[in-house]
Scaffold this motif. Structure first.
Motif, PDB file in Angstrom:
ATOM      1  N   LEU A   1       0.624  -1.212   0.048  1.00 24.09           N
ATOM      2  CA  LEU A   1       0.066   0.060   0.061  1.00 24.09           C
ATOM      3  C   LEU A   1       0.898   1.173   0.073  1.00 24.09           C
ATOM      4  CD1 LEU A   1      -2.796  -0.990   2.541  1.00 24.09           C
ATOM      5  CD2 LEU A   1      -2.975  -0.984   0.012  1.00 24.09           C
ATOM      6  N   GLU A   2       2.302   1.252   0.244  1.00 25.01           N
ATOM      7  CA  GLU A   2       3.155   2.260   0.332  1.00 25.01           C
ATOM      8  C   GLU A   2       2.694   3.131   1.406  1.00 25.01           C
ATOM      9  OE1 GLU A   2       3.811   3.808  -3.677  1.00 25.01           O
ATOM     10  OE2 GLU A   2       3.898   1.709  -4.391  1.00 25.01           O
ATOM     11  N   LYS A   3       2.678   4.441   1.169  1.00 23.23           N
ATOM     12  CA  LYS A   3       2.420   5.381   2.119  1.00 23.23           C
ATOM     13  C   LYS A   3       0.998   5.508   2.140  1.00 23.23           C
ATOM     14  CE  LYS A   3       7.029   7.613   2.082  1.00 23.23           C
ATOM     15  NZ  LYS A   3       7.317   9.050   1.962  1.00 23.23           N
ATOM     16  N   PHE A   4       0.368   5.388   3.607  1.00 22.40           N
ATOM     17  CA  PHE A   4      -0.982   5.431   3.843  1.00 22.40           C
ATOM     18  C   PHE A   4      -1.266   6.369   4.748  1.00 22.40           C
ATOM     19  CE2 PHE A   4      -5.344   4.334   5.152  1.00 22.40           C
ATOM     20  CZ  PHE A   4      -5.827   3.631   3.804  1.00 22.40           C
ATOM     21  N   GLU A   5      -2.011   7.568   4.531  1.00 22.35           N
ATOM     22  CA  GLU A   5      -2.253   8.356   5.370  1.00 22.35           C
ATOM     23  C   GLU A   5      -3.380   7.953   6.384  1.00 22.35           C
ATOM     24  OE1 GLU A   5      -1.521  12.018   7.342  1.00 22.35           O
ATOM     25  OE2 GLU A   5      -0.289  11.329   5.824  1.00 22.35           O
ATOM     26  N   PHE A   6      -3.233   7.689   7.425  1.00 20.11           N
ATOM     27  CA  PHE A   6      -4.299   7.140   8.400  1.00 20.11           C
ATOM     28  C   PHE A   6      -4.978   8.572   8.931  1.00 20.11           C
ATOM     29  CE2 PHE A   6      -6.006   5.423  12.176  1.00 20.11           C
ATOM     30  CZ  PHE A   6      -6.397   4.106  11.857  1.00 20.11           C
TER      31      PHE A   6
ATOM     32  N   GLU B   1     -10.790  14.956   9.604  1.00 22.64           N
ATOM     33  CA  GLU B   1     -10.099  16.306   9.489  1.00 22.64           C
ATOM     34  C   GLU B   1     -10.181  16.403   7.870  1.00 22.64           C
ATOM     35  OE1 GLU B   1      -8.424  19.618  10.364  1.00 22.64           O
ATOM     36  OE2 GLU B   1      -8.861  18.146  11.924  1.00 22.64           O
ATOM     37  N   LYS B   2     -10.087  15.322   6.999  1.00 23.81           N
ATOM     38  CA  LYS B   2     -10.170  15.731   5.670  1.00 23.81           C
ATOM     39  C   LYS B   2     -11.363  14.819   4.929  1.00 23.81           C
ATOM     40  CE  LYS B   2      -5.171  15.942   5.542  1.00 23.81           C
ATOM     41  NZ  LYS B   2      -3.970  15.265   5.003  1.00 23.81           N
ATOM     42  N   ASP B   3     -12.067  15.291   3.951  1.00 26.71           N
ATOM     43  CA  ASP B   3     -13.030  14.504   3.467  1.00 26.71           C
ATOM     44  C   ASP B   3     -12.414  13.628   2.260  1.00 26.71           C
ATOM     45  OD1 ASP B   3     -14.972  15.949   4.751  1.00 26.71           O
ATOM     46  OD2 ASP B   3     -15.029  17.485   3.278  1.00 26.71           O
ATOM     47  N   TYR B   4     -11.275  13.180   2.509  1.00 23.96           N
ATOM     48  CA  TYR B   4     -10.614  12.220   1.588  1.00 23.96           C
ATOM     49  C   TYR B   4      -9.478  11.330   2.144  1.00 23.96           C
ATOM     50  CZ  TYR B   4      -7.215  16.081   1.271  1.00 23.96           C
ATOM     51  OH  TYR B   4      -6.498  16.974   1.728  1.00 23.96           O
ATOM     52  N   LEU B   5      -9.279  10.254   1.505  1.00 21.99           N
ATOM     53  CA  LEU B   5      -7.951   9.521   2.113  1.00 21.99           C
ATOM     54  C   LEU B   5      -6.825   9.781   1.256  1.00 21.99           C
ATOM     55  CD1 LEU B   5      -9.881   6.124   2.562  1.00 21.99           C
ATOM     56  CD2 LEU B   5      -9.285   7.610   4.279  1.00 21.99           C
ATOM     57  N   THR B   6      -5.799   9.674   1.634  1.00 23.33           N
ATOM     58  CA  THR B   6      -4.548  10.079   0.925  1.00 23.33           C
ATOM     59  C   THR B   6      -3.798   8.888   0.908  1.00 23.33           C
ATOM     60  OG1 THR B   6      -4.644  12.314   1.807  1.00 23.33           O
ATOM     61  CG2 THR B   6      -2.511  11.674   0.850  1.00 23.33           C
ATOM     62  N   LEU B   7      -3.408   8.323  -0.233  1.00 22.13           N
ATOM     63  CA  LEU B   7      -2.325   7.157  -0.407  1.00 22.13           C
ATOM     64  C   LEU B   7      -1.291   7.518  -1.249  1.00 22.13           C
ATOM     65  CD1 LEU B   7      -4.864   4.507  -1.259  1.00 22.13           C
ATOM     66  CD2 LEU B   7      -3.939   4.761   0.872  1.00 22.13           C
ATOM     67  N   ASN B   8      -0.503   6.936  -1.775  1.00 22.07           N
ATOM     68  CA  ASN B   8       0.510   7.275  -2.357  1.00 22.07           C
ATOM     69  C   ASN B   8       0.202   7.058  -4.059  1.00 22.07           C
ATOM     70  OD1 ASN B   8       3.334   8.005  -3.175  1.00 22.07           O
ATOM     71  ND2 ASN B   8       4.443   6.043  -2.773  1.00 22.07           N
ATOM     72  N   CYS B   9      -0.678   7.972  -4.314  1.00 23.91           N
ATOM     73  CA  CYS B   9      -1.279   7.989  -5.801  1.00 23.91           C
ATOM     74  C   CYS B   9      -1.235   9.458  -6.387  1.00 23.91           C
ATOM     75  CB  CYS B   9      -2.214   7.006  -5.841  1.00 23.91           C
ATOM     76  SG  CYS B   9      -3.542   7.818  -4.988  1.00 23.91           S
TER      77      CYS B   9
END
Length: 172
Positions: free
Chosen positions: A91-96, A137-145
């Motif tokens: 999954l590489e870098k996954f922002e929890f 905090e954010k309305d989205y999930l952040t992945l390494n993409c």
């Protein structure tokens, strides 16, 4: 005879290396986060992210699909319909995700029932704000993409985020 023996050992060693697993590195607010529990829903094996946020979890055997659970800091992420096979997924870098932080004066304007969904934030002994668990905090999930993922469900009662595996795999 000796050649067959060495080939057999090499095959045995390589088959152990090629075991299917899922891995990644978890972050929150730009910092690595340890202690996030990672497991498959219908499996007894669990791991925790290490001090640098890394985790490696073997794929369960005997099933084609399963749900991957990442749980910690009051939030659970359920990645649904993970395809179980012999591949190594990273999954590489996954922002929890984090709960929405609000200021003290915002907290004071909330109703009594809304205040029940807040946790205080302290710096040393000083109250600096609150986490409001009804919102992220954010309305989205952040992945390494290349883009953020907004195609997910957040249940504010159970504090669970549900996202489909294909959404994550199409992110790359």
């Amino acid at each position: 005879m000796r050649k067959t023996f060495y080939i057999s050992i090499l095959i045995f060693v390589l088959s152990g290396i090629a075991n299917a697993q899922i891995s990644g590195q978890l972050f929150q607010n730009g910092s690595e986060i340890p202690g996030i529990e990672v497991y498959f829903k219908n499996s007894e094996q669990k791991v925790e992210s290490d001090f640098n946020g890394y985790f490696k979890l073997p794929m369960p055997k005997g099933t084609e699909k399963n749900d991957l659970i990442l749980s910690g800091y009051g939030i659970t992420i359920e990645i649904q319909n993970v395809e179980i096979d012999t591949t190594k997924y990273d999954l590489e870098k996954f922002e929890f995700p984090a709960f929405k932080s609000i200021k003290i004066n915002e907290y004071e304007k909330l109703t009594k029932s809304e205040k029940e969904n807040c946790y205080p934030i302290y710096h040393w002994t000083e109250l600096v704000g609150y986490y409001y668990t009804r919102k992220l905090e954010k309305d989205y999930l952040t992945l390494n993409c290349n883009h953020d993922i907004s195609n997910f469900e957040y249940n504010s009662v159970s504090k669970t985020i549900k996202v489909d595996w294909n959404t994550i795999m199409n992110c790359k």
